[in-house]
Design a protein around this motif. Structure first.
Motif, PDB file in Angstrom:
ATOM      1  N   ARG A 112       2.727 -22.709 110.934  1.00  0.00           N
ATOM      2  CA  ARG A 112       3.841 -23.791 110.760  1.00  0.00           C
ATOM      3  C   ARG A 112       3.634 -24.524 112.803  1.00  0.00           C
ATOM      4  NH1 ARG A 112       7.645 -20.079 110.314  1.00  0.00           N
ATOM      5  NH2 ARG A 112       8.342 -19.746 111.869  1.00  0.00           N
ATOM      6  N   VAL A 113       4.475 -26.274 112.001  1.00  0.00           N
ATOM      7  CA  VAL A 113       4.562 -26.715 113.137  1.00  0.00           C
ATOM      8  C   VAL A 113       5.412 -27.684 113.584  1.00  0.00           C
ATOM      9  CG1 VAL A 113       1.537 -26.855 113.843  1.00  0.00           C
ATOM     10  CG2 VAL A 113       2.937 -28.437 112.303  1.00  0.00           C
ATOM     11  N   ALA A 154       7.645 -35.703 109.619  1.00  0.00           N
ATOM     12  CA  ALA A 154       8.627 -36.522 110.083  1.00  0.00           C
ATOM     13  C   ALA A 154       9.645 -36.231 111.705  1.00  0.00           C
ATOM     14  CB  ALA A 154      10.080 -37.126 109.239  1.00  0.00           C
ATOM     15  N   PRO A 155      10.069 -37.504 112.376  1.00  0.00           N
ATOM     16  CA  PRO A 155      10.952 -36.850 113.092  1.00  0.00           C
ATOM     17  C   PRO A 155      11.626 -35.121 113.073  1.00  0.00           C
ATOM     18  CG  PRO A 155      10.928 -39.015 114.026  1.00  0.00           C
ATOM     19  CD  PRO A 155      10.336 -38.288 112.711  1.00  0.00           C
ATOM     20  N   GLY A 156      11.680 -34.322 113.868  1.00  0.00           N
ATOM     21  CA  GLY A 156      12.310 -32.556 113.425  1.00  0.00           C
ATOM     22  C   GLY A 156      11.534 -31.897 112.238  1.00  0.00           C
ATOM     23  N   GLU A 157      10.917 -32.280 111.920  1.00  0.00           N
ATOM     24  CA  GLU A 157      10.791 -31.748 110.143  1.00  0.00           C
ATOM     25  C   GLU A 157       9.678 -30.907 110.826  1.00  0.00           C
ATOM     26  OE1 GLU A 157       8.735 -33.034 105.973  1.00  0.00           O
ATOM     27  OE2 GLU A 157       8.519 -34.374 107.342  1.00  0.00           O
ATOM     28  N   SER A 158       9.697 -29.626 110.098  1.00  0.00           N
ATOM     29  CA  SER A 158       8.748 -28.518 110.155  1.00  0.00           C
ATOM     30  C   SER A 158       8.003 -28.392 108.698  1.00  0.00           C
ATOM     31  CB  SER A 158       9.687 -27.053 110.649  1.00  0.00           C
ATOM     32  OG  SER A 158       9.538 -26.498 111.671  1.00  0.00           O
ATOM     33  N   VAL A 159       6.674 -27.416 109.690  1.00  0.00           N
ATOM     34  CA  VAL A 159       5.518 -27.611 108.107  1.00  0.00           C
ATOM     35  C   VAL A 159       4.846 -26.685 108.321  1.00  0.00           C
ATOM     36  CG1 VAL A 159       5.972 -30.655 107.442  1.00  0.00           C
ATOM     37  CG2 VAL A 159       4.116 -29.381 109.093  1.00  0.00           C
ATOM     38  N   GLU A 160       4.383 -26.213 107.192  1.00  0.00           N
ATOM     39  CA  GLU A 160       3.438 -25.108 107.553  1.00  0.00           C
ATOM     40  C   GLU A 160       1.491 -25.809 106.820  1.00  0.00           C
ATOM     41  OE1 GLU A 160       5.669 -20.178 106.917  1.00  0.00           O
ATOM     42  OE2 GLU A 160       4.887 -22.155 105.031  1.00  0.00           O
ATOM     43  N   VAL A 161       1.080 -25.111 107.135  1.00  0.00           N
ATOM     44  CA  VAL A 161      -0.436 -25.744 106.307  1.00  0.00           C
ATOM     45  C   VAL A 161      -0.854 -24.319 106.046  1.00  0.00           C
ATOM     46  CG1 VAL A 161      -1.659 -25.887 108.894  1.00  0.00           C
ATOM     47  CG2 VAL A 161      -2.359 -27.061 107.103  1.00  0.00           C
TER      48      VAL A 161
END
Length: 814
Positions: free
Chosen positions: A722-723, A762-769
């Motif tokens: 998660r980043v 997007a700015p401030g968004e967290s995503v998992e890969v």
């Protein structure tokens, strides 16, 4: 019809066609009929199979600007995107280009490794890492073949340098071969099913690759199940019986090869079984069926399955900006809106957009950095100064020349014409203008004009072997012979080096007549018919200190100084390796002087492979542009102005020559021992303890990223990372996952790349890969068992922005 059924039908057609051929026809089908093609056999409905060089464009059978090609960024640039899907799109475009030019098989991709940064063809390969190389190669091959065009993955294997490349015996341990050099080929065969492989010039462990029965028949075809055709590198095939028994299907180029009549004679003499020839012909016919030139067999990709038309210029621009690697930025980029810019460097005006040798194509146009920035910056805010010219020799005639070629027979009659891009002719085999043959061609004449950009004494000269008459502005500068010189590489010997023939004082903007008459050199016993020569030129040479002083003044009065530094074709090209990693000419002095005058200095590095950057801590930003292809200048303007983010990450380590772990490329008594074993690239840098300039995987964007968590699932089969985009603008991150054994083992690297994935947020968004971790990442090649061996134990699974910038980790026991 299901794919399996189609394969069965295709195989039945191949067998039926094979059964109709006599021995002489079969043997002839395995030999090139000319430089680029195999013969047609109308009796079985087989058309002529046409091959063409790549990998950044499709040259076609004629190497001429009369048949231009899209020029994509260099393979190092494509790998710097860390995006297999983008590589796939590049492949689809190249298939489109191949179909337009009547080409069935592209001689690409090159998946040899960056064993050492001094490799002369470094720019034509992807990476120092086998996993990244394989991933990009898989995307490329899938893309090309989805367009119904075959690929030949090359150069099989350990063709990692140019020094004595025809004869060198590379001595490589079985473990290094399997874990490093064979690994990309294996991954591509397994995951992309390439229709061709090209075997290399070099020898591996005592056996030349075109005769390497073990690596070709037992490993490539046996273990991996490769069912495509195996073609020699051009002029690599040397033994009729050795090559056919070693698994070589096609010997190129023709018509003089070790196959054809020689192969038929070997069968009749009992030296070769006809069934062995049949197997090679079967592979060629299968390829012909796949590309749609064998009657009765449906092609692998039908017209209705072809990819949609691709805008080549737009894709070239996208790949370039996605490949640019921002390795340093203290706030100078993006450029401040409305600020003044001093653009400096010879390569800013005359960009080098592709590498030399087999990778060369002729695009319809080239966008330089000066062109790109002029188009987007407000009028009056951009100035330009040369600063320093890296070209220390005469170069092929370029800007300002308008030339045509006339082909004459021995009686002086014109038998053909052609354009002359860059003042250079390279006609090999059947690659001749319409109406011209090697037998009838006696003389080639260049005629046209030259309009100088600067006033002063211009130097003109020639490059090539044969008789020349050079005339400029009515002055005969040379009328004589250039003899054949000795060189370690036969191609280098034939093409020769540029030779100055005289100076002529010219006035800027005033055109003068130029002519070059060349009497064709036809050496006896040459392995192929070729005509290669150039008109070369150099602008007036000004005092280097004056040029630097002018650049300093321009930089001092500008808000930002952008300095473009570059290598030249005499530094990076096919046929020779580099002696060091320094930038040519006074470019390092230029950067230091400009940076001292303007602390807001941005350096753009226009090279296909690593160079030393001794001033890197003294400038505000460093952007690596590689060889960026024909749209490179517009892509550079996109990135410098902030319209687009620089998307690249380093596919290979950048450091100094003195610290580089592997620099030896010269054989001793014909043998080059790969004594470093499995320790090349970042694996070797970590073991040596030396700190490179910029680590493998490094690259900055225009936003920041926070790594929040990592979890290993499925017993070590996947890592979930998660980043969060912690910056102020949207961006893309390449999440890199490395595997490090908890128990240190001096025989194994400290860590290695196990997987990667691109994410956008997007700015401030967290995503998992989710990043798959292949089983092979936990294995080594056991030389005693001659097999892959799973290595149980505890591992740290580390995710981060580069091999040296690992942010989160999790422990897994397997």
């Amino acid at each position: 019809m299901a794919d399996n059924q189609q394969d069965q039908v295709r195989e039945a057609v191949v067998e039926a066609a094979l059964g109709k051929l006599d021995l002489d026809t079969k043997a002839g089908l395995l030999a090139g009929q000319d430089m680029w093609s195999l013969p047609a056999v109308p009796g079985i409905g087989l058309a002529s199979l046409v091959m063409s060089d790549g990998p950044i464009g499709v040259r076609g059978i004629r190497w001429t600007a009369d048949d231009p090609s899209i020029a994509l960024p260099s393979p190092t640039a494509l790998a710097a995107t860390w995006d297999p899907e983008l590589a796939c799109r590049a492949g689809r475009l190249l298939a489109q280009e191949a179909r337009r030019k009547g080409v069935h098989v592209l001689l690409a991709p090159t998946v040899n490794l960056h064993r050492t940064p001094v490799g002369g063809r470094h720019f034509e390969a992807y990476s120092e890492d086998p996993y990244l190389t394989g991933a990009i190669g898989i995307g490329y091959v899938r893309g090309v073949q989805s367009g119904g065009v075959g690929t030949t993955v090359k150069h099989f294997v350990a063709n990692d340098a140019e020094t004595d490349r025809f004869t060198v015996d590379n001595v490589v341990s079985a473990r290094a071969l399997r874990e490093l050099y064979l690994a990309p080929f294996e991954a591509i065969v397994e995951n992309a099913h390439p229709w061709g492989i090209m075997t290399a010039y070099n020898t591996v462990n005592g056996t030349t690759m075109t005769e390497h029965r073990y690596l070709v028949n037992e490993v490539l075809r046996g273990e991996w199940g490769f069912d495509g055709f195996n073609v020699s590198d051009w002029m690599a095939a040397r033994s009729t019986t050795g090559d056919i028994m070693g698994g070589l299907d096609v010997a190129m180029p023709g018509p003089e090869t070790v196959y054809g009549p020689a192969l038929a004679a070997a069968v009749r003499a009992g030296e070769v079984e006809e069934s062995t020839v049949d197997e090679a012909v079967r592979n060629v016919l299968r390829l012909a069926a796949r590309v749609g030139i064998l009657e009765g067999a449906a092609p692998e990709v039908t017209d209705t399955e072809m990819p949609a038309e691709i805008d080549g210029e737009a894709l070239a621009r996208e790949i370039a900006r996605r490949a640019f690697v921002l390795v340093r930025n203290s706030g100078a980029l993006p450029l401040r809106s409305g600020g003044s810019v001093a653009l400096i460097g010879a390569a800013a005006r005359d960009a080098r957009v592709l590498g030399g040798g087999s990778a060369t194509v002729f695009p319809t146009h080239v966008v330089s950095p000066l062109d790109g920035l002029t188009a987007v910056l407000p009028e009056g805010t951009l100035t330009y100064a040369i600063g320093a010219d890296p070209n220390e020799e005469l170069a092929a005639a370029g800007a300002g020349f308008e030339l045509r070629a006339r082909c004459l027979d021995a009686a002086g009659d014109i038998i053909g014409t052609a354009s002359v891009p860059g003042g250079r002719i390279q006609w090999i085999g059947a690659d001749l203008p319409d109406g011209v043959t090697h037998d009838t061609l006696h003389t080639v004449e260049f005629t046209g004009t030259f309009t100088p950009r600067v006033s002063g004494p211009h130097t003109f000269g020639t490059q090539g072997i044969g008789g020349f008459t050079l005339t400029v502005a009515g002055q005969v500068l040379f009328d004589g012979e250039q003899p054949l010189a000795s060189a370690a590489d036969p191609f280098a010997a034939f093409f020769g080096s540029p030779v100055g023939r005289g100076d002529v004082d010219l006035v800027s903007g005033e055109p003068v007549d130029v002519s070059l008459r060349y009497v064709v050199f036809k050496p006896e016993g040459a392995p192929l018919q070729a005509i290669a020569f150039s008109l070369v030129h150099r602008e007036p040479q000004r005092d280097p200190d004056e040029l630097i002083a002018e650049a300093v003044e321009a930089a001092r009065s500008a808000g930002t100084a952008v300095v473009v530094v570059a290598t030249t074709e005499r530094v990076e090209s096919e046929g020779f390796d580099r002696k060091d990693l320094r930038l040519p000419g006074r470019q390092d002095d230029l950067v230091r002087a400009v940076a001292a005058a303007n602390p807001n200095t941005v350096v753009v590095v226009n090279s296909g492979s690593p160079v030393e950057l001794p001033w890197r801590e003294d400038v505000a930003a460093v952007l690596l542009s590689w060889f960026p292809g024909q749209e490179g200048g517009d892509a550079l303007a996109d990135v410098l102005t902030g319209a687009e983010e620089p998307g690249g990450r380093l596919p290979t380590t950048w450091g100094t020559f003195d610290d580089a772990p592997v620099t030896e490329v010269a054989p001793t008594d014909g043998r080059l021992a790969y004594t470093e074993g499995v320790f090349i690239g970042y694996r070797a840098w970590e073991r040596s303890g030396a700190t490179p300039s910029y680590a493998f995987g490094h690259g900055l964007g225009y936003t920041d990223w926070t790594y929040e968590a990592i979890e290993v699932r499925d017993g070590g089969a996947t890592a979930v990372v998660r980043v969060r985009n912690s910056g102020e603008r949207s961006g893309r991150e390449v999440v890199q996952v490395y595997l490090a054994p908890e128990q240190a083992d001096p025989a194994r690297p400290a860590r290695w790349l196990a997987g990667f994935a691109g994410v956008e947020a997007a700015p401030g968004e967290s995503v998992e890969v989710t990043v798959p971790l292949p089983r092979r990442a936990f294995e080594i090649w056991d030389e005693n068992a001659d097999a892959w061996a799973h290595q149980p134990g505890a591992y740290e699974v580390e995710a981060g922005r580069s091999v040296a910038d690992r942010r989160v980790s999790a422990r897994v026991k397997v």
